[in-house]
Design a protein around this motif. Sequence first.
Motif, mmCIF file in Angstrom:
data_model
loop_
_atom_site.group_PDB
_atom_site.id
_atom_site.type_symbol
_atom_site.label_atom_id
_atom_site.label_comp_id
_atom_site.label_asym_id
_atom_site.label_seq_id
_atom_site.Cartn_x
_atom_site.Cartn_y
_atom_site.Cartn_z
ATOM 1 N N ARG A 4 0.820 -1.193 0.000
ATOM 2 C CA ARG A 4 0.000 0.000 0.000
ATOM 3 C C ARG A 4 0.863 1.256 0.000
ATOM 4 N N VAL A 5 0.299 2.340 -0.474
ATOM 5 C CA VAL A 5 1.022 3.592 -0.510
ATOM 6 C C VAL A 5 1.112 4.143 0.900
ATOM 7 N N ASP A 6 2.071 5.063 1.127
ATOM 8 C CA ASP A 6 2.326 5.565 2.469
ATOM 9 C C ASP A 6 1.201 6.455 2.980
ATOM 10 N N GLU A 7 0.690 7.327 2.127
ATOM 11 C CA GLU A 7 -0.313 8.279 2.576
ATOM 12 C C GLU A 7 -1.676 7.599 2.723
ATOM 13 N N ALA A 8 -2.346 7.830 3.850
ATOM 14 C CA ALA A 8 -3.652 7.217 4.083
ATOM 15 C C ALA A 8 -4.665 7.743 3.080
ATOM 16 N N PRO A 9 -5.456 6.864 2.477
ATOM 17 C CA PRO A 9 -6.470 7.299 1.516
ATOM 18 C C PRO A 9 -7.665 7.920 2.233
ATOM 19 N N GLU A 10 -8.477 8.634 1.474
ATOM 20 C CA GLU A 10 -9.680 9.239 2.050
ATOM 21 C C GLU A 10 -10.818 8.229 2.153
ATOM 22 N N GLY A 11 -10.820 7.240 1.284
ATOM 23 C CA GLY A 11 -11.885 6.248 1.294
ATOM 24 C C GLY A 11 -11.341 4.836 1.252
ATOM 25 N N SER A 12 -12.116 3.906 1.831
ATOM 26 C CA SER A 12 -11.765 2.481 1.791
ATOM 27 C C SER A 12 -12.974 1.699 1.307
ATOM 28 N N VAL A 13 -12.813 0.990 0.190
ATOM 29 C CA VAL A 13 -13.869 0.134 -0.341
ATOM 30 C C VAL A 13 -13.600 -1.286 0.143
ATOM 31 N N VAL A 14 -14.580 -1.892 0.818
ATOM 32 C CA VAL A 14 -14.399 -3.215 1.428
ATOM 33 C C VAL A 14 -15.295 -4.226 0.730
ATOM 34 N N VAL A 15 -14.690 -5.348 0.308
ATOM 35 C CA VAL A 15 -15.421 -6.386 -0.442
ATOM 36 C C VAL A 15 -15.176 -7.745 0.206
#
Length: 207
Positions: A4-15
């Motif tokens: 994963r990239v270092d910077e935290a994303p704004e959204g997380s899609v969970v499947v």
Amino acid sequence: SIARVDEAPEGSVVVPVYRAVAHLRRCIESLCAQVCEATFEVIVVVSGDEGDDLSYADHLPDDQRLIVIVHPPRLSAAEGRNLGVSRSRGTTLVFTDADVVAQEGWLTSLVVASAGQRCVAGAVVNGTPRSWAGTTEYLVEFLDLHPGRPPETVWHGATCNLAVPRALWEAYGPFVDASPSIKEVGSADTTFTLQAAADGLLDFCPA
């Protein structure tokens, strides 16, 4: 797993995924193809019973936003979503299912409608209109979320198309199966969204 990239994303899609070899790749491709101003990650939780071949989890698109968790033994959908959330970093959680194909603009519509403040139930259309069995299942499970329904009449949401700000997840979550011994029970999303609706924090996004 893809790093994963270092910077935290704004959204997380969970499947959550169980025996979805026939359609998982198409689902994940539709998610990774989303164009959204908000940065996002896609967390796929693949589980299975003893003897299930879970190797199809190794053949998903090569995308740095994709995190794949393989978990034997089998998890219920609610347990899979809860595990995905525990590994997520986004401030807005978005849930969908492995047999879903997300339309263009889907993620943006949910994120904008939520505005980081409200749970948003997205619309669900019948993906198997030529199948009597599939259409019957759609009418039983998802007619309440047809895009033609007046938004003010929607009283619950489904985790095949749902956005939840993390603060509300912490208030109402995690998802809880009606009976932990029955993996197919699908009432956890109804219980969750009923709480949000009771507090006036559930909206419907027909788009």
